[in-house]
Design a protein around this motif. Sequence first.
Motif, short mmCIF file in Angstrom:
data_model
loop_
_atom_site.label_atom_id
_atom_site.label_comp_id
_atom_site.label_asym_id
_atom_site.label_seq_id
_atom_site.Cartn_x
_atom_site.Cartn_y
_atom_site.Cartn_z
N ILE A 186 0.83 -1.21 0.00
CA ILE A 186 0.00 0.00 0.00
C ILE A 186 0.87 1.25 0.00
CG2 ILE A 186 -1.69 1.32 1.34
CD1 ILE A 186 -2.87 -1.33 2.25
N SER A 187 1.94 1.24 0.78
CA SER A 187 2.86 2.38 0.78
C SER A 187 3.50 2.56 -0.59
CB SER A 187 3.95 2.19 1.84
OG SER A 187 3.38 2.12 3.14
N GLY A 188 3.85 1.44 -1.23
CA GLY A 188 4.42 1.50 -2.57
C GLY A 188 3.43 2.05 -3.58
N ILE A 189 2.16 1.67 -3.44
CA ILE A 189 1.12 2.18 -4.34
C ILE A 189 1.02 3.70 -4.21
CG2 ILE A 189 -1.38 2.26 -4.73
CD1 ILE A 189 -1.45 -0.72 -4.00
N THR A 190 1.08 4.19 -2.98
CA THR A 190 1.02 5.63 -2.76
C THR A 190 2.18 6.35 -3.43
OG1 THR A 190 -0.07 5.27 -0.63
CG2 THR A 190 0.88 7.44 -1.01
N LEU A 191 3.39 5.80 -3.28
CA LEU A 191 4.58 6.45 -3.82
C LEU A 191 4.70 6.32 -5.34
CD1 LEU A 191 7.25 5.47 -1.13
CD2 LEU A 191 6.09 7.67 -1.43
N VAL A 192 3.97 5.39 -5.94
CA VAL A 192 4.02 5.22 -7.39
C VAL A 192 2.83 5.90 -8.07
CG1 VAL A 192 3.89 3.53 -9.27
CG2 VAL A 192 5.34 3.08 -7.30
N PHE A 193 1.63 5.67 -7.58
CA PHE A 193 0.43 6.17 -8.25
C PHE A 193 0.37 7.70 -8.25
CE2 PHE A 193 -4.01 7.52 -8.32
CZ PHE A 193 -4.47 6.87 -9.45
N LEU A 194 0.66 8.31 -7.11
CA LEU A 194 0.51 9.76 -7.00
C LEU A 194 1.45 10.53 -7.94
CD1 LEU A 194 -0.09 10.24 -3.16
CD2 LEU A 194 -1.74 9.90 -5.00
N PRO A 195 2.75 10.23 -7.98
CA PRO A 195 3.59 10.96 -8.95
C PRO A 195 3.32 10.56 -10.39
CG PRO A 195 4.89 9.31 -7.79
CD PRO A 195 3.57 9.36 -7.10
N ALA A 196 2.86 9.31 -10.61
CA ALA A 196 2.59 8.88 -11.99
C ALA A 196 1.39 9.61 -12.57
CB ALA A 196 2.36 7.37 -12.03
N VAL A 197 0.37 9.84 -11.75
CA VAL A 197 -0.85 10.46 -12.27
C VAL A 197 -0.64 11.94 -12.59
CG1 VAL A 197 -1.87 11.25 -10.08
CG2 VAL A 197 -3.37 10.46 -11.93
N SER A 198 0.35 12.56 -11.95
CA SER A 198 0.60 13.99 -12.19
C SER A 198 1.87 14.26 -12.98
CB SER A 198 0.68 14.73 -10.84
OG SER A 198 1.70 14.18 -10.03
N SER A 199 2.51 13.21 -13.48
CA SER A 199 3.76 13.38 -14.23
C SER A 199 3.50 14.13 -15.54
CB SER A 199 4.39 12.02 -14.52
OG SER A 199 5.55 12.15 -15.30
N PHE A 200 4.46 14.97 -15.93
CA PHE A 200 4.29 15.71 -17.18
C PHE A 200 5.50 15.60 -18.12
CE2 PHE A 200 6.32 18.70 -14.34
CZ PHE A 200 7.19 19.41 -15.14
N PHE A 201 6.72 15.48 -17.56
CA PHE A 201 7.86 15.48 -18.47
C PHE A 201 8.13 14.09 -19.05
CE2 PHE A 201 9.92 14.61 -14.39
CZ PHE A 201 10.80 13.59 -14.71
N ILE A 202 7.70 13.02 -18.35
CA ILE A 202 7.88 11.68 -18.92
C ILE A 202 7.01 11.49 -20.17
CG2 ILE A 202 7.61 9.20 -18.50
CD1 ILE A 202 8.38 9.67 -15.61
N PRO A 203 5.69 11.77 -20.10
CA PRO A 203 4.90 11.68 -21.34
C PRO A 203 5.32 12.68 -22.40
CG PRO A 203 3.58 12.60 -19.55
CD PRO A 203 4.83 12.07 -18.94
N LYS A 204 5.83 13.84 -21.97
CA LYS A 204 6.26 14.85 -22.94
C LYS A 204 7.48 14.39 -23.71
CE LYS A 204 7.34 19.78 -23.34
NZ LYS A 204 7.46 21.07 -22.60
N LEU A 205 8.44 13.77 -23.02
CA LEU A 205 9.67 13.33 -23.68
C LEU A 205 9.48 12.03 -24.44
CD1 LEU A 205 12.37 14.12 -20.95
CD2 LEU A 205 11.90 15.38 -23.05
#
Length: 260
Positions: A186-205
């Motif tokens: 569950i802690s891992g889900i929090t640390l992965v899902f939250l930054p992934a849903v708001s990421s912008f430079f990974i999809p941009k690049l």
Amino acid sequence: MKSFSKMAWPYMLWLGAFVVIPMFLILMYSITRQGNSVITLNFTIENFAKFFSDSIFPIVLWRSLKIALITTVLCILIGYPCAYIIANMSERAQAFAILLITLPMWINMLIRTYAWKGILSYFDMDASIKVIIGMVYNFLPFMILQIHTSLSKLDRNLITAAEDLGADKFETFKRVILPLSIPGVISGITLVFLPAVSSFFIPKLLGGGEYVLIGNLIENYFISVGNWNYGSAISLIMALVIILSMFVTKKLDKKVGSED
């Protein structure tokens, strides 16, 4: 005790200056019209209404949630076996394995993503797959470390007791190891899902501008379009989604803790 409480004031000032005030400004931008002066503020909810009235924006939000969910699931499927294998190594081998996992994190994430851009340019694949590969690569260590922490703290006597009672390795894993490691998942889900849903430079690049997520939308309205009011409204909607996700994961964590 009072003397120690004074030590918290610098952190409170830091929190106010870099979290509370910026969030207040985003809120004010989101509920006012573009081009307002400080003296005359025209309040409106048009910025929020525009997000839900235009069909493309909910689609982008759903796409962001879907990509974050796929990334999280893949990180669990890859990260759990890795963490389990590492947790069963000797202490020296565990330390070396953790070093290998965290070593790429010493390099800036932007540089690592640029490296993947060069690697994936040789392969003809869909932009969404490239984005998922980049996100899994960047966020996988957070999942592995959280699960490994839970697995390394397990009481080995419980595993021995399960084996003494006749449970095979699969039953031991299913009934003892997996339930007790859920908090780490569950802690891992929090640390992965939250930054992934708001990421912008990974999809941009990696997406080459062909795969727009909600983070790219916010960046575009702030930097390219210059419409801070609408960009702030989208940011607040995204913040509510993140807060809701954190609430759900916290509830799951408490539920698992109470069952233990």
